[in-house]
Design an enzyme around this catalytic site. Sequence first.
Site, mmCIF file in Angstrom:
data_model
loop_
_atom_site.group_PDB
_atom_site.id
_atom_site.type_symbol
_atom_site.label_atom_id
_atom_site.label_comp_id
_atom_site.label_asym_id
_atom_site.label_seq_id
_atom_site.Cartn_x
_atom_site.Cartn_y
_atom_site.Cartn_z
ATOM 1 N N ASP A 15 4.200 -4.587 6.881
ATOM 2 C CA ASP A 15 3.917 -5.920 7.454
ATOM 3 C C ASP A 15 2.856 -6.697 6.685
ATOM 4 O OD1 ASP A 15 5.786 -5.582 9.521
ATOM 5 O OD2 ASP A 15 4.319 -4.571 10.796
ATOM 6 N N GLY A 17 3.666 -8.736 4.419
ATOM 7 C CA GLY A 17 4.255 -10.064 4.219
ATOM 8 C C GLY A 17 5.031 -10.225 2.931
ATOM 9 N N LYS A 18 5.607 -9.142 2.407
ATOM 10 C CA LYS A 18 6.311 -9.268 1.123
ATOM 11 C C LYS A 18 7.588 -10.108 1.240
ATOM 12 C CE LYS A 18 8.708 -4.769 1.228
ATOM 13 N NZ LYS A 18 8.396 -4.480 2.640
ATOM 14 N N THR A 19 8.243 -10.079 2.419
ATOM 15 C CA THR A 19 9.430 -10.923 2.595
ATOM 16 C C THR A 19 9.032 -12.394 2.670
ATOM 17 O OG1 THR A 19 10.551 -9.131 3.778
ATOM 18 C CG2 THR A 19 11.469 -11.334 4.019
ATOM 19 N N LYS A 38 17.911 -7.807 -2.156
ATOM 20 C CA LYS A 38 17.341 -6.723 -1.360
ATOM 21 C C LYS A 38 18.330 -5.558 -1.433
ATOM 22 C CE LYS A 38 14.600 -5.162 2.121
ATOM 23 N NZ LYS A 38 13.143 -5.212 2.242
ATOM 24 N N SER A 42 17.033 -1.341 6.111
ATOM 25 C CA SER A 42 17.249 -0.656 7.389
ATOM 26 C C SER A 42 16.735 -1.580 8.499
ATOM 27 C CB SER A 42 16.536 0.695 7.410
ATOM 28 O OG SER A 42 15.166 0.548 7.111
ATOM 29 N N GLU A 115 13.342 -7.313 -3.809
ATOM 30 C CA GLU A 115 12.376 -6.855 -2.809
ATOM 31 C C GLU A 115 12.660 -5.416 -2.401
ATOM 32 O OE1 GLU A 115 10.743 -7.671 1.706
ATOM 33 O OE2 GLU A 115 12.112 -9.132 0.813
ATOM 34 N N ALA A 117 11.975 -1.782 -0.124
ATOM 35 C CA ALA A 117 11.950 -1.422 1.298
ATOM 36 C C ALA A 117 10.678 -0.630 1.543
ATOM 37 C CB ALA A 117 13.187 -0.600 1.648
ATOM 38 N N ASN A 176 -1.850 -12.364 0.261
ATOM 39 C CA ASN A 176 -1.154 -13.077 1.326
ATOM 40 C C ASN A 176 -2.042 -13.260 2.557
ATOM 41 O OD1 ASN A 176 1.082 -14.312 2.552
ATOM 42 N ND2 ASN A 176 1.696 -12.406 3.538
#
Length: 227
Positions: A15, A17-19, A38, A42, A115, A117, A176
């Site tokens: 979490d 914030g890479k997305t 991507k 999952s 990106e 996982a 970020n």
Amino acid sequence: MKFDRGFFIIGTDTDIGKTYVSSLLYKGIKEVEGSYYKPIQSGCIRRDGELYAPDVEFVCSMNEKEYDKNMVTYTLEAEVSPHLASELEGIKIDIERIREAWIELKEKYRYMLVEGAGGLYVPLIRDKFYIFDLIKELDLPIILVCGSKVGAINHTILTIEALKKMGISIHGLVFNRVSEDLESNYFEKDNIDVILKLSGIERSLLVNSGQREIPKEELQRFLEIEV
């Protein structure tokens, strides 16, 4: 082959914030033959009998684009590590399939954002293949998404040292959720300064909470491409 340059995006923690950062970077390169990929997701959402990758949905939504199923190769429903999700669902992860998708994307696009996982040591195939193996397989430099709050120094430097020991190139750091007023939040500025000094990494980018776009000049300087 169109491909000119690509980057593999990972984070220092869950979490981080890479997305979100991926969506901002994609917004900056999509008009110059750039795209997002991507390989494995999952925790996918089932709708009308099909699985949708939430990270791909977010990136597309942030860029006012329809969901593109070609942006993801494996969609797994269980909200656990990819290796476990694939075991639970009886799906064999075939790295060759990812490799073939990657070759197709490189022939279609000039710039690519890939990106991961989770972090470096997330298993994709139990006891056999990890995110760091995929990074080496695709042979891309890392964009590391990190924080600036308490704990950021330790998390970031440990990840950087691991990357260096693995012989994986680091393109730059994206800090970020940085406060807009760094002078008032002096500890954040100090954390950033310490990380840059300890790591010796010169390329960095600051992303504020809620930021919707990266200024063109900053993006060009950071990615070292024309946008």
